[in-house]
Design a protein around this motif. Structure first.
Motif, PDB file in Angstrom:
ATOM      1  N   ASP A  62     -30.513 -62.965 -24.777  1.00 42.79           N
ATOM      2  CA  ASP A  62     -29.872 -61.657 -24.922  1.00 42.79           C
ATOM      3  C   ASP A  62     -28.954 -61.367 -23.737  1.00 42.79           C
ATOM      4  O   ASP A  62     -27.830 -60.883 -23.895  1.00 42.79           O
ATOM      5  CB  ASP A  62     -30.947 -60.579 -25.042  1.00 42.79           C
ATOM      6  CG  ASP A  62     -30.358 -59.193 -25.226  1.00 42.79           C
ATOM      7  OD1 ASP A  62     -29.668 -58.970 -26.230  1.00 42.79           O
ATOM      8  OD2 ASP A  62     -30.591 -58.327 -24.345  1.00 42.79           O
ATOM      9  N   LYS A  65     -25.778 -63.674 -23.905  1.00 46.15           N
ATOM     10  CA  LYS A  65     -24.859 -63.250 -24.967  1.00 46.15           C
ATOM     11  C   LYS A  65     -24.053 -62.026 -24.549  1.00 46.15           C
ATOM     12  O   LYS A  65     -22.861 -61.920 -24.846  1.00 46.15           O
ATOM     13  CB  LYS A  65     -25.642 -62.961 -26.241  1.00 46.15           C
ATOM     14  CG  LYS A  65     -26.171 -64.213 -26.931  1.00 46.15           C
ATOM     15  CD  LYS A  65     -27.071 -63.868 -28.108  1.00 46.15           C
ATOM     16  CE  LYS A  65     -27.657 -65.126 -28.742  1.00 46.15           C
ATOM     17  NZ  LYS A  65     -28.618 -64.804 -29.825  1.00 46.15           N
ATOM     18  N   GLU A  70     -21.526 -68.723 -24.379  1.00 48.76           N
ATOM     19  CA  GLU A  70     -21.959 -69.421 -25.592  1.00 48.76           C
ATOM     20  C   GLU A  70     -23.424 -69.821 -25.438  1.00 48.76           C
ATOM     21  O   GLU A  70     -23.797 -70.466 -24.448  1.00 48.76           O
ATOM     22  CB  GLU A  70     -21.076 -70.651 -25.786  1.00 48.76           C
ATOM     23  CG  GLU A  70     -21.362 -71.468 -27.033  1.00 48.76           C
ATOM     24  CD  GLU A  70     -20.483 -72.706 -27.105  1.00 48.76           C
ATOM     25  OE1 GLU A  70     -20.973 -73.729 -27.607  1.00 48.76           O
ATOM     26  OE2 GLU A  70     -19.322 -72.646 -26.637  1.00 48.76           O
ATOM     27  N   VAL A  71     -24.269 -69.448 -26.400  1.00 46.19           N
ATOM     28  CA  VAL A  71     -25.715 -69.631 -26.253  1.00 46.19           C
ATOM     29  C   VAL A  71     -26.290 -70.493 -27.367  1.00 46.19           C
ATOM     30  O   VAL A  71     -25.967 -70.312 -28.542  1.00 46.19           O
ATOM     31  CB  VAL A  71     -26.441 -68.266 -26.236  1.00 46.19           C
ATOM     32  CG1 VAL A  71     -27.961 -68.463 -26.149  1.00 46.19           C
ATOM     33  CG2 VAL A  71     -25.951 -67.415 -25.069  1.00 46.19           C
TER      34      VAL A  71
END
Length: 431
Positions: A62, A65, A70-71
């Motif tokens: 969280d 982001k 970029e996760v």
């Protein structure tokens, strides 16, 4: 003359830019310190065991982001990987933090003390961040925020690796760095260099320690199954006693360290941590099981010690009329710091902590699965102090204990170190 003046002005400009960049890093790392401490204490109060870091992973993802990073989630079960692409061309630098806690009951009386419990191999156990992984996560979260704010100036790409199960996955599960590597964390994009840090409860807060070459030991786990002959406790002559045989094997294993290994060359540790045998006080059992760990800092010595353990256990058992079966499982490799990389990055650490608080350390017989990343790219793993100033290092509560404690007031030094490393490595890699 004009050409020399132009060159001098260009060098001066680069020097001023570097000084401004360092000042920006220092200012932003200091500014984020309060949030860093808040994150660390939240994580400390809500620890999760290896391969079960579900809420921890969500907390991290969280945050990343929100920063526009970029996760990727679900890597090696609960791992999180963030990718920050800088505004300039350059290398791919990976920064790693481990997320898992331990089945330890906290004894330290602090406002954010852990009272969490969880299931561990079928038992309900207390859970505590007794090794500082909460600090590692918070430092890397803060590093991500600082670097995201400097995105346009970053040369290359930064890969943030939040790794589960450094303490070892439960039971027969896969996990930790080996599974992260197996699932391609060091590729796509391919990592050019990887860095990690570990908090230390016996090094003064804000100080940094490092070592080139072999730094932390390999960790091998062994089991020795002994098969004897059962008999009544009143007639031991009718038995082949696996308990007596086991104690003789334990004594024999210690001579591998004290009489057979050149510990001037590198340390060796053999520890038997479990001894299981018997069900009743007047029965000599048929079987016994020894379990333990081996720590070495040299691959040749590691192989030699394995062979000596097998020979010692088997021959001692044979002399008693018993049979011993030895199994050795390699858990982690030697954590090896690339000497050339260390030499290049020492100034980055000095910028973060100050020259007077940056120094070398001796090798450590503890182990770290960070070692697996070093099989894919040059690696550098260093220590950040967390001991309250003025305390005696010899009396500092150890890692993996109920009394483990760190002073989190200077964790931002770790943020400065990581940020300086990202920029400095890029500059040095193009020379």
């Amino acid at each position: 003359m004009k050409r020399l003046l132009t060159l001098w002005l260009a060098c001066l400009s680069l020097s001023l830019q570097a000084q401004d960049q360092q000042a920006q890093i220092a200012a932003r790392a200091t500014a984020i310190s309060a949030k860093l401490i808040e994150w660390r204490r939240h994580l400390h109060e809500h620890p999760e065991l290896s391969n079960r870091e579900v809420k921890t992973a969500a907390y991290i993802a969280d945050h990343l982001k929100k920063l526009g990073i970029e996760v990727q989630t679900g890597v090696a079960k609960t791992g999180v990987v963030g990718l920050l692409k800088g505004g300039k061309p350059g290398p791919v630098v990976a920064l790693r933090a481990d997320m898992d806690a331990l089945p330890v009951k906290e004894r330290v009386d602090i406002p954010f003390k852990s009272i969490a419990t969880a299931d561990y191999l079928g038992q309900t156990v207390p859970v505590m961040h007794a090794c500082g992984h909460d600090s590692h996560v918070a430092i890397l979260m803060a590093t991500a925020e600082v670097l995201a704010s400097m995105k346009k100036d970053i040369p290359g790409t930064v890969k943030f690796i939040f790794q589960p199960a450094e303490e070892g996955p439960p039971g027969d599960e896969e996990g930790g760095a080996p599974l992260m590597v197996k699932e391609g964390v060091m590729d796509n994009p391919k990592v050019d260099a990887v860095f990690g840090l570990h908090i230390s409860s016996s090094v003064e807060a804000g100080s940094i320690r490092y070592k080139a070459g072999a730094t932390m030991a390999s960790s091998d786990w062994f089991t020795i199954a002994i098969k004897g002959k059962q008999a009544h406790g009143s007639t031991p002559w009718n038995s082949v006693d696996p308990i007596v045989t086991g104690t003789q094997i334990i004594e024999g294993l210690q001579t591998i360290v004290s009489r057979q290994s050149n510990i001037v060359e590198a340390p060796v540790v053999i520890t038997v941590g479990k001894f299981h045998s018997g069900v009743r006080s007047n029965i000599i059992p048929e079987e016994a099981l020894l379990e333990g760990t081996i720590r070495t800092l040299d691959s040749r010595m590691q192989k030699d010690v394995h062979e000596r353990i097998r020979k010692t256990a088997v021959k001692i058992a044979e002399s008693a009329g018993a049979v011993a079966t030895v199994t050795i499982d390699n858990k982690t490799l030697v954590t090896f710091n690339d000497s050339a990389l260390v030499k290049k990055m020492i100034p980055s650490l000095q910028k973060a902590a100050g020259e007077g608080r940056t120094g070398t350390m001796n090798w450590v017989t503890g182990a770290e699965d960070f070692s697996f990343y070093g099989t894919k790219a040059p690696a550098f793993f260093f220590y950040l102090g967390g001991m309250p100033k003025g305390n005696d290092p010899q009396k500092a509560p150890g890692h993996h204990t109920p009394d483990f404690y760190i002073d989190d007031s200077e964790l931002y030094v770790g943020v400065k170190a990581f940020c300086n490393i990202v920029f400095d490595y890029a500059k040095l890699s193009v020379k």
